[in-house]
Design a protein around this motif. Sequence first.
Motif, PDB file in Angstrom:
ATOM      1  N   PRO A 165       0.875  -1.297  -0.021  1.00  0.00           N
ATOM      2  CA  PRO A 165      -0.037  -0.030   0.076  1.00  0.00           C
ATOM      3  C   PRO A 165       0.905   1.236   0.017  1.00  0.00           C
ATOM      4  CG  PRO A 165      -0.774  -1.605   1.688  1.00  0.00           C
ATOM      5  CD  PRO A 165       0.338  -2.246   1.108  1.00  0.00           C
ATOM      6  N   VAL A 166       1.787   1.391   0.705  1.00  0.00           N
ATOM      7  CA  VAL A 166       3.153   2.351   0.840  1.00  0.00           C
ATOM      8  C   VAL A 166       3.363   2.603  -0.634  1.00  0.00           C
ATOM      9  CG1 VAL A 166       4.991   3.104   1.557  1.00  0.00           C
ATOM     10  CG2 VAL A 166       3.325   2.396   3.236  1.00  0.00           C
ATOM     11  N   MET A 167       3.727   1.466  -1.218  1.00  0.00           N
ATOM     12  CA  MET A 167       4.530   1.635  -2.583  1.00  0.00           C
ATOM     13  C   MET A 167       3.470   2.117  -3.551  1.00  0.00           C
ATOM     14  SD  MET A 167       7.221   0.932  -4.324  1.00  0.00           S
ATOM     15  CE  MET A 167       6.843   2.526  -5.361  1.00  0.00           C
ATOM     16  N   GLN A 168       2.221   1.601  -3.620  1.00  0.00           N
ATOM     17  CA  GLN A 168       1.086   2.313  -4.264  1.00  0.00           C
ATOM     18  C   GLN A 168       0.715   3.722  -4.138  1.00  0.00           C
ATOM     19  OE1 GLN A 168      -1.420  -1.362  -3.611  1.00  0.00           O
ATOM     20  NE2 GLN A 168      -1.477  -1.793  -5.933  1.00  0.00           N
ATOM     21  N   LYS A 169       0.845   4.054  -2.886  1.00  0.00           N
ATOM     22  CA  LYS A 169       0.787   5.577  -2.771  1.00  0.00           C
ATOM     23  C   LYS A 169       1.800   6.426  -3.289  1.00  0.00           C
ATOM     24  CE  LYS A 169      -0.557   7.143   1.254  1.00  0.00           C
ATOM     25  NZ  LYS A 169      -0.779   7.421   2.697  1.00  0.00           N
ATOM     26  N   ILE A 170       2.916   5.908  -3.044  1.00  0.00           N
ATOM     27  CA  ILE A 170       4.106   6.614  -3.657  1.00  0.00           C
ATOM     28  C   ILE A 170       4.133   6.781  -5.247  1.00  0.00           C
ATOM     29  CG2 ILE A 170       6.562   6.540  -3.845  1.00  0.00           C
ATOM     30  CD1 ILE A 170       6.643   5.368  -0.957  1.00  0.00           C
ATOM     31  N   ALA A 171       3.653   5.788  -5.712  1.00  0.00           N
ATOM     32  CA  ALA A 171       3.476   5.501  -7.363  1.00  0.00           C
ATOM     33  C   ALA A 171       2.501   6.456  -7.752  1.00  0.00           C
ATOM     34  CB  ALA A 171       3.222   4.131  -7.536  1.00  0.00           C
ATOM     35  N   ALA A 172       1.210   6.661  -7.059  1.00  0.00           N
ATOM     36  CA  ALA A 172       0.321   7.369  -7.492  1.00  0.00           C
ATOM     37  C   ALA A 172       0.657   8.829  -7.310  1.00  0.00           C
ATOM     38  CB  ALA A 172      -0.908   7.141  -6.556  1.00  0.00           C
ATOM     39  N   PHE A 173       1.393   8.908  -6.093  1.00  0.00           N
ATOM     40  CA  PHE A 173       1.832  10.597  -5.879  1.00  0.00           C
ATOM     41  C   PHE A 173       3.060  11.239  -6.683  1.00  0.00           C
ATOM     42  CE2 PHE A 173       4.001  13.747  -3.279  1.00  0.00           C
ATOM     43  CZ  PHE A 173       2.865  14.633  -2.868  1.00  0.00           C
ATOM     44  N   THR A 174       3.887  10.225  -7.459  1.00  0.00           N
ATOM     45  CA  THR A 174       4.841  10.590  -8.325  1.00  0.00           C
ATOM     46  C   THR A 174       4.534  10.334  -9.847  1.00  0.00           C
ATOM     47  OG1 THR A 174       5.908   8.107  -7.884  1.00  0.00           O
ATOM     48  CG2 THR A 174       6.547  10.203  -6.585  1.00  0.00           C
ATOM     49  N   ASN A 175       3.163   9.995 -10.065  1.00  0.00           N
ATOM     50  CA  ASN A 175       2.972   9.489 -11.496  1.00  0.00           C
ATOM     51  C   ASN A 175       3.809   8.427 -12.092  1.00  0.00           C
ATOM     52  OD1 ASN A 175       0.585  11.637 -11.692  1.00  0.00           O
ATOM     53  ND2 ASN A 175       2.146  13.200 -11.835  1.00  0.00           N
ATOM     54  N   THR A 176       4.193   7.445 -10.931  1.00  0.00           N
ATOM     55  CA  THR A 176       4.834   6.235 -11.735  1.00  0.00           C
ATOM     56  C   THR A 176       3.895   5.112 -12.002  1.00  0.00           C
ATOM     57  OG1 THR A 176       6.771   6.927 -10.352  1.00  0.00           O
ATOM     58  CG2 THR A 176       6.678   4.555 -11.077  1.00  0.00           C
ATOM     59  N   PRO A 177       3.657   4.869 -13.194  1.00  0.00           N
ATOM     60  CA  PRO A 177       2.824   3.678 -13.438  1.00  0.00           C
ATOM     61  C   PRO A 177       3.266   2.405 -13.255  1.00  0.00           C
ATOM     62  CG  PRO A 177       4.005   4.572 -15.504  1.00  0.00           C
ATOM     63  CD  PRO A 177       4.343   5.376 -14.478  1.00  0.00           C
ATOM     64  N   LEU A 178       2.267   1.593 -12.532  1.00  0.00           N
ATOM     65  CA  LEU A 178       2.915   0.078 -12.073  1.00  0.00           C
ATOM     66  C   LEU A 178       1.797  -0.770 -13.025  1.00  0.00           C
ATOM     67  CD1 LEU A 178       3.402   0.614  -8.368  1.00  0.00           C
ATOM     68  CD2 LEU A 178       5.067   0.329 -10.285  1.00  0.00           C
ATOM     69  N   ASN A 179       2.177  -1.559 -13.704  1.00  0.00           N
ATOM     70  CA  ASN A 179       1.450  -2.670 -14.285  1.00  0.00           C
ATOM     71  C   ASN A 179       1.264  -3.793 -13.637  1.00  0.00           C
ATOM     72  OD1 ASN A 179       3.642  -4.056 -14.913  1.00  0.00           O
ATOM     73  ND2 ASN A 179       3.906  -3.116 -16.819  1.00  0.00           N
ATOM     74  N   ASN A 180       0.644  -4.768 -13.901  1.00  0.00           N
ATOM     75  CA  ASN A 180       0.438  -6.070 -13.067  1.00  0.00           C
ATOM     76  C   ASN A 180       1.702  -6.857 -12.891  1.00  0.00           C
ATOM     77  OD1 ASN A 180      -2.417  -5.283 -12.453  1.00  0.00           O
ATOM     78  ND2 ASN A 180      -3.007  -6.795 -14.499  1.00  0.00           N
ATOM     79  N   TYR A 181       2.430  -6.761 -13.809  1.00  0.00           N
ATOM     80  CA  TYR A 181       3.752  -7.599 -13.822  1.00  0.00           C
ATOM     81  C   TYR A 181       4.597  -6.820 -12.820  1.00  0.00           C
ATOM     82  CZ  TYR A 181       8.408  -9.396 -14.880  1.00  0.00           C
ATOM     83  OH  TYR A 181       9.538 -10.071 -14.972  1.00  0.00           O
ATOM     84  N   SER A 182       4.808  -5.622 -12.933  1.00  0.00           N
ATOM     85  CA  SER A 182       5.661  -4.929 -11.768  1.00  0.00           C
ATOM     86  C   SER A 182       5.050  -5.168 -10.456  1.00  0.00           C
ATOM     87  CB  SER A 182       5.699  -3.248 -12.209  1.00  0.00           C
ATOM     88  OG  SER A 182       6.099  -2.865 -13.494  1.00  0.00           O
ATOM     89  N   LEU A 183       3.798  -5.022 -10.148  1.00  0.00           N
ATOM     90  CA  LEU A 183       3.113  -5.182  -8.999  1.00  0.00           C
ATOM     91  C   LEU A 183       3.653  -6.549  -8.233  1.00  0.00           C
ATOM     92  CD1 LEU A 183      -0.279  -3.497  -9.390  1.00  0.00           C
ATOM     93  CD2 LEU A 183       1.601  -2.689  -7.725  1.00  0.00           C
ATOM     94  N   SER A 184       3.297  -7.634  -9.251  1.00  0.00           N
ATOM     95  CA  SER A 184       3.916  -8.909  -8.812  1.00  0.00           C
ATOM     96  C   SER A 184       5.432  -9.196  -8.377  1.00  0.00           C
ATOM     97  CB  SER A 184       3.399  -9.932  -9.735  1.00  0.00           C
ATOM     98  OG  SER A 184       4.211  -9.816 -11.132  1.00  0.00           O
ATOM     99  N   ILE A 185       6.202  -8.517  -9.266  1.00  0.00           N
ATOM    100  CA  ILE A 185       7.333  -8.455  -8.806  1.00  0.00           C
ATOM    101  C   ILE A 185       7.869  -7.942  -7.373  1.00  0.00           C
ATOM    102  CG2 ILE A 185       9.730  -7.873  -9.312  1.00  0.00           C
ATOM    103  CD1 ILE A 185       8.807 -10.232 -11.095  1.00  0.00           C
ATOM    104  N   MET A 186       7.075  -6.755  -7.321  1.00  0.00           N
ATOM    105  CA  MET A 186       7.236  -5.934  -6.025  1.00  0.00           C
ATOM    106  C   MET A 186       6.626  -6.593  -4.839  1.00  0.00           C
ATOM    107  SD  MET A 186       6.726  -2.104  -7.098  1.00  0.00           S
ATOM    108  CE  MET A 186       7.782  -1.181  -8.113  1.00  0.00           C
ATOM    109  N   GLU A 187       5.492  -7.233  -4.923  1.00  0.00           N
ATOM    110  CA  GLU A 187       4.904  -8.115  -3.960  1.00  0.00           C
ATOM    111  C   GLU A 187       5.809  -9.072  -3.674  1.00  0.00           C
ATOM    112  OE1 GLU A 187       2.111  -8.991  -1.468  1.00  0.00           O
ATOM    113  OE2 GLU A 187       1.266  -7.765  -3.297  1.00  0.00           O
ATOM    114  N   GLU A 188       6.489  -9.892  -4.486  1.00  0.00           N
ATOM    115  CA  GLU A 188       7.377 -10.960  -4.291  1.00  0.00           C
ATOM    116  C   GLU A 188       8.626 -10.446  -3.163  1.00  0.00           C
ATOM    117  OE1 GLU A 188       9.237 -14.869  -3.673  1.00  0.00           O
ATOM    118  OE2 GLU A 188       7.015 -14.216  -4.031  1.00  0.00           O
TER     119      GLU A 188
END
Length: 333
Positions: free
Chosen positions: A268-291
């Motif tokens: 959730p912190v990562m997604q908040k930062i991505a939204a605030f900085t206009n950093t797109p995260l696709n499903n693949y990126s999210l799965s790598i980060m989640e792991e």
Amino acid sequence: MTQKLTEPDHFNKYMDNFPLKNWIPYKLVNINGQVECHWLDTFDQPFAEPFFDETILKYKTLKGKNGAIASISDLQLLNEWADNLPDVEPTAIIFHISRCGSTLVSQLLATSNECIVLPEVPFFDDLLRLPYQYPGFNADATSGLLKKALKYYGQKKLESEKRLYIKTDSWHIFFYEQLRWLYPTVPFVLMYRKPNEVFNSHKKLPGIQSVPGLIEPCVFGFKNGEETQCNLDEYLATVLEKYLGKYLQIIKNDNRSLLVNYNEGPMPVMQKIAAFTNTPLNNYSLSIMEERSRYNSKKPDEVFSEVAPINIPSCLDNAMELYYLLDEKRKNI
């Protein structure tokens, strides 16, 4: 072999064989009152380690055509060689109060080949603290040097690199005004955590900001030997209090700053930062980060586990009060 690069013409001839691309200024050394800038070849290797001092050690072990050369210049020449570098502008600067998840966030960002991540670069700290250590330097001088230094560290090594994230040392929050003046539109992320949890972590493994005298007391705002009147617990508690007080001051006036609490959880912190900085995260990126988020930020092969402390020593009373005020601000923004 030591190559002294004290004159621009000398350096230009030297760089005919060894292009400036991939070189970074990595430390300052005081030689008889003169500040020397030492350079390091990064051999086209990405920045991947949790802390940048580990990255420096990695580069020093790499063998290449420049491996036997120690390159040294006058500090002011840093300005003259930076202008034509293909660099990425800062996407965000991440501040933290230490032990609050910032290392893991920087590691999650580093899983993307679109991001250059600079975690606690020693050279940036050297520059910011120059006025406390050497006569003749002030914030104006170090601001210009820092902006140029970032061009070296933000060099594009891959065509895919589009974003540059800088994670500061925790005490760099006290250079907020200087950094905001340098980067008026860059998002600032302010990470924090319950003071008793940060306190407990430093009691187990002290950081340099928790030991009086390792960083100039005036950086934190201590005055007239105030820090010498504290025992170690009181000193650390006061440092945490000063961090949180600065956060409250910033968030009141700076709408380009984002508060994130460790207890929100890494993704959730990562997604908040991505939204605030206009950093797109696709499903693949999210799965790598989640792991990656399942593992220790400093030991990527070790599954993360933690027991939160229950006790709150009385020396933390003021810091805890500031924490609850800050967290209320976060929830109401």
